[in-house]
Motif scaffolding. Structure first.
Motif, short mmCIF file in Angstrom:
data_model
loop_
_atom_site.label_atom_id
_atom_site.label_comp_id
_atom_site.label_asym_id
_atom_site.label_seq_id
_atom_site.Cartn_x
_atom_site.Cartn_y
_atom_site.Cartn_z
N ALA A 1 25.94 -41.15 14.16
CA ALA A 1 24.62 -40.60 13.83
C ALA A 1 23.69 -40.54 15.03
O ALA A 1 22.82 -39.68 15.10
CB ALA A 1 23.97 -41.41 12.71
N ILE A 2 23.87 -41.42 16.00
CA ILE A 2 22.95 -41.35 17.13
C ILE A 2 23.40 -40.31 18.16
O ILE A 2 22.76 -40.13 19.19
CB ILE A 2 22.71 -42.73 17.80
CG1 ILE A 2 23.96 -43.21 18.54
CG2 ILE A 2 22.27 -43.78 16.80
CD1 ILE A 2 23.63 -44.32 19.53
N ALA A 3 24.48 -39.59 17.83
CA ALA A 3 24.95 -38.47 18.67
C ALA A 3 24.94 -38.79 20.15
O ALA A 3 24.36 -38.07 20.95
CB ALA A 3 24.08 -37.23 18.39
N PRO A 4 25.57 -39.88 20.54
CA PRO A 4 25.53 -40.27 21.94
C PRO A 4 26.42 -39.38 22.79
O PRO A 4 27.28 -38.68 22.27
CB PRO A 4 26.10 -41.69 21.91
CG PRO A 4 27.04 -41.65 20.76
CD PRO A 4 26.47 -40.73 19.75
N GLN A 5 26.19 -39.42 24.10
CA GLN A 5 27.09 -38.67 25.00
C GLN A 5 28.44 -39.36 25.10
O GLN A 5 29.44 -38.74 25.39
CB GLN A 5 26.51 -38.64 26.41
CG GLN A 5 25.16 -38.01 26.52
CD GLN A 5 24.56 -38.36 27.88
OE1 GLN A 5 25.26 -38.48 28.87
NE2 GLN A 5 23.27 -38.55 27.91
#
Ligand code: ATP
Ligand code: MG
Length: 274
Positions: free
Chosen positions: A167-171
């Motif tokens: 959900a935090i859409a990290p790299q």
């Protein structure tokens, strides 16, 4: 080339001092360069330092010497650019499934162009809600949005932790045996979801697993670590076609990779027991 690489591990060494003052050399000179968009799976005997390495990349622990750089910058602490799914689901017991997932997004920022200027702002409540819903659906927990962790099975808790990581859409996604505690069907399903998500978004993944078959199915390169003290023993490029799914396991090359890696990990295990 270093400036194109996403993560560079440069001679990473980690010594732990236990409660009795005894020192354990967990990692001894780990060198590994991960390019952008790679899916790295790490395998190796229990206790060889896989979690330690992941925690250092996450910024949750520091290396005793050496360093890890992310996009050329030394890692000095945790950040929103890295999402972590821990080996043991770390959920807040007083928050519901939905709240646990949204909590991870509390400090997330988004760039937005308004009146020709780039501004940075926090996620809105609506954005957090929609993102949480998307990933709850992905891990098949939409019906349990308002349940508390104690009302869930082990596998369900792990699925919440996975949704929170996505959900935090990290790299960069850092995953420590995320599917280890799941039943075979859920595991197969989540492997396929992860492959699909990776093929669409191409986030760099660092994924620890004990399951060699899983490593071959998911990774672009599989890193085999030596028994403690952990070092990179060998890196094997997995040249299997995409899209990959459970049927990929039926390809003859799949078994060749699997046997090759299994044998090397087993050798390390035997070495460690000596
Ligand atoms: N906080 C700590 N204090 C002291 N020693 C530690 C600590 N954390 C890990 N270690 C030691 O470091 C070594 C590596 O541990 P680590 O958890 O990284 O292994 P691992 O490869 O993830 O193992 P597993 O596959 O069982 O999860 C082990 O010998 C462990 O005892
Ligand atoms: Mg571990």
């Amino acid at each position: 080339m270093e400036n194109k690489a996403k993560i560079v591990m440069d001679n990473v060494r980690k010594v732990y001092t236990g409660h009795d003052g005894k020192e354990t050399l967990a990692l001894d000179g780990v060198n590994l360069t991960i390019e952008e968009n790679e899916f790295i799976c790490v395998v190796g005997p229990s206790g060889c330092g896989k979690t330690t390495l992941l925690n250092i990349i996450a910024g949750l622990e520091t290396a005793t010497s050496g360093e890890i750089r992310l996009d050329g910058e030394p890692i000095i602490g945790p950040g929103n650019d890295r999402g972590v799914v821990f080996q043991q689901y770390a959920l807040f017991p007083w928050l519901t499934v939905r709240q646990n997932i949204e909590f991870g997004m509390a400090y997330l920022e988004k760039e937005e162009i308004r009146d020709g200027k780039t501004r940075v702002r926090r996620y809105t409540r609506q954005e957090k809600k929609e993102t949480a819903e998307k990933y709850m659906k992905m891990v098949d927990l939409a019906d349990f949005a308002n349940a508390y962790p104690k009302e869930l099975s082990g596998g369900m808790k792990q699925r919440v932790a996975i949704a929170r990581g996505y959900a935090i859409a990290p790299q960069v996604m850092l995953m420590d045996e995320p599917f280890g505690a799941l039943d075979a069907q859920t595991r197969a399903q989540l492997q396929e979801d992860l492959l699909k998500t990776w093929q669409q978004e191409k986030r760099t993944c660092f994924f620890i697993t004990h399951d060699v078959e899983e490593a071959v199915l998911l990774s672009t390169r599989c890193v085999i670590m030596s028994a403690r003290p952990g070092r990179v023993k060998e890196i094997i490029s997995i040249d299997l076609p995409y899209p990959r799914n459970q049927a990929t396991k039926l390809l003859p090359e799949f078994n060749v990779y699997k046997n090759q890696i299994w044998e090397k990990v087993y050798q390390e295990y035997l070495e460690f027991r000596k």
